[in-house]
Design a protein around this motif. Sequence first.
Motif, PDB file in Angstrom:
ATOM      1  N   ASN A   1       4.152   0.748  -2.086  1.00 62.45           N
ATOM      2  CA  ASN A   1       3.383   0.553  -3.492  1.00 62.45           C
ATOM      3  C   ASN A   1       4.488  -0.582  -4.031  1.00 62.45           C
ATOM      4  OD1 ASN A   1       1.258   2.172  -3.410  1.00 62.45           O
ATOM      5  ND2 ASN A   1       2.351   3.826  -3.616  1.00 62.45           N
TER       6      ASN A   1
ATOM      7  N   SER B   1       0.805  -1.225  -0.005  1.00 63.56           N
ATOM      8  CA  SER B   1      -0.179   0.020   0.115  1.00 63.56           C
ATOM      9  C   SER B   1       0.932   1.263  -0.016  1.00 63.56           C
ATOM     10  CB  SER B   1      -0.945   0.044   1.306  1.00 63.56           C
ATOM     11  OG  SER B   1      -0.185   0.092   2.419  1.00 63.56           O
ATOM     12  N   SER B   2       0.111   2.399  -0.128  1.00 61.29           N
ATOM     13  CA  SER B   2       1.105   3.499  -0.093  1.00 61.29           C
ATOM     14  C   SER B   2       1.346   4.022   1.514  1.00 61.29           C
ATOM     15  CB  SER B   2       0.249   4.834  -0.642  1.00 61.29           C
ATOM     16  OG  SER B   2      -1.119   4.909   0.255  1.00 61.29           O
TER      17      SER B   2
END
Length: 568
Positions: free
Chosen positions: A367, A337-338
Motif C-alpha cells: 500500500n 496493493s495490499s
Amino acid sequence: MLHISASPGSMQQDSHDQGGNSDISGKQGGTTSAKSLPPPDVGKPIEVKVCKASDMQDGEMREVEVGGGKALLIKEDGEFSALGHKCTHYGAPLVKGVLCNGRVRCPWHGACFNAKTGDIEDFPGLDSLPKFEVTVENDNVVVKTNKKVLEKPKRMKEMSCHSPDNDTVYLIVGGGGAAITCAETLRQEGFKGRVVMATKEPHLPYDRPKLSKALDSTGEALALRDKNFFSVYDIEVLTEKEATSVDCPSKVVTFADGQTIAYDKLLIATGGKPRPCTSPGSDLQNVCLLRSPADGNYISQQGRGKKVVIVGTSFIGMEVAAYFAEKASSVSVVGVSSTPFGRVLGEQVGSMLRKMHEDKGVKFYMNNGVVEFKGENGKLKEVVLQSGETLPADLCIVGIGVTPNTEFLSDSGIEMTKGALDVDKTMQTSQEHVFAAGDIVHFPLPMADGEKVTIGHWQLAKAHGRCAALNMLGQGVEFNSVPFFWTMQYGKSLRYAGHGAGFEDVVIEGSLDDMQFVAYYLKGDNVLAVASMNRDPVVAQAAEIMHSGRTLSRADAEAGSDSWKSQL
C-alpha cells in the motif's frame, strides 16, 4: 523495388548453439544461400516389444523402454502411436501430462503436441517430438526406430528455403517469440519467398521469460536458435534495426538508419516496453528497468552483496526478488496493493507467496509507492516512500508493468486500443496485408466469448505468431489458444491457465500452507482461470477443458479436481 542491404541468408549477429537445437536435416525446397547438408546417419535399427495391446486402456499414455532410451506410448481411439517422451520446451515428462482430443499437453508449461505425428500445436516450445513406428503383432505392441532418432529429444518440422525465382517479401518487425514462430511457420508451410526479420535488439531471438529468473544469462546463452539455423533456412535477421514508421498504402517500412524495406505482407511484433517510474530522481544511475539480457547482466552485477529495492509486485518484480534473496545484502519490495500478485492471483495466493519471500528475508512495503529517488554524485542512495519511510538502496529495479511498443505506428492508419493494435481472429489489423502478434495486440479470445483482450504471455505470443503466419499465407485459420503462464520462485512453480480478469471469488482446493493447492478464479458461477502449485497436471487438464469450449462451474471447483477431470 526492394531496399534491403542484407542479402538472403545474411546475419548481423553471432550466436552460439545452446546444445538444445534440433537436427536441421529436414530442409526442403530451393535456396540461394544455404549449404546442402549430408544425408543423416540413421544409426542401428531398433525393434522392441513394449507391452500387450490388450493391457492398455483407451486414452492411456505409458513411458516405455526402447533400446536403451524411452518413448511415450499412446493409445487413443483404439490406435497406438509412439513419440518422444519429454516436452521439447524444458524437458517435462509428458506421461505426467494430459491426453485429450488427439493431442498431448505438457504438465509444466502447457505446450501441446499432436498425439499421432508429434507435431507441436501449441506453445511455448518451438520443436516437435520425434515419432516412432508402431505395429501390433499378435497382441504385442512393437516400437521400431533407430539409435540416432531415439537419441534426439526434439524434431524440427520440415522447412522450405528461399527460391531464387520468388521475390515475394514477408517482413517481420520484431525479434521475440511471436516473430520467430511466425518466421518458422512460414517456412514449415512451404513459403519460398524472402522472410526478413528486423529487430532493434542486438541479439537473435531469445527465451525472454528467463530474463527475470536468470539475470546473469547472456543473449547467446538464451538464444532460441543459433546463427546457422537462420542461414540454412534463409531467414534474414537484421539486428539493431529499429522501425520508425509504416506506410501501409505503399507497403513500406522505414527504419532509424534511414533504410526502407518494401513488403508484400507484414507482421508487427515489437512487444512491450517496461513502464518507467516518473518520480523525481528516476534518472539516477542504478535505477533500472529490465528488458534485455544487457539489463539483466548489469542488474545481476550491481546487486550482489548490495541493498536492493524492487518497485512492483507482479511477476517481474517478484522473480527478481527471488533471484536476489540469497545474493544481495537486503531485498525490499514496494507495492501499491495490499498483497503481491493480488490483482492476478488474489489475496489468499498472494499472501502465501509473500510469506514464501519473507521466509527468505525479503521485506515488503505494501500500500505504498515511491515519492523520490535520492542519490550522491549521480548514483542512487535512497528510495523515499509515500509512507514517509526511507529505504537505503544501492540498486532499484522498477517492474510496474509494460506498455505496447507501438508509437512508431501513430501515422500508419492501423486502428488501436490504448496503444495496442486491434486485430481480428486471423491476427490481421485494420490495414490490408498487415498482421500483428504478441504483447502489442488487442485480440478476440475464444474462451472469453470473443471479447478482445491484451495479454502479455510468452505462450500466447508464439500462438499469435503461428496464427498470423498461416493467415499471411491465406489459410483462413482463426486463433484458438488458452492463455497459460508460469512463475518459478525458490524452486517452486506456480502454473496458471485461463483469463481471470474481473474474478469475484477464489475457491481453494488443498493447502496453501503446504504450498500444494489448486485455486479457482470465479465470476458468478463460472471458473475463469485455474492456478496450482505442486498439483500437476491439474492446470493442464483445466486448459484442455477450456480449449474444448467448455467451462468449469463453481460446483466443479467445490467438488475438486478429482471430480471434474472426468470431463476430459
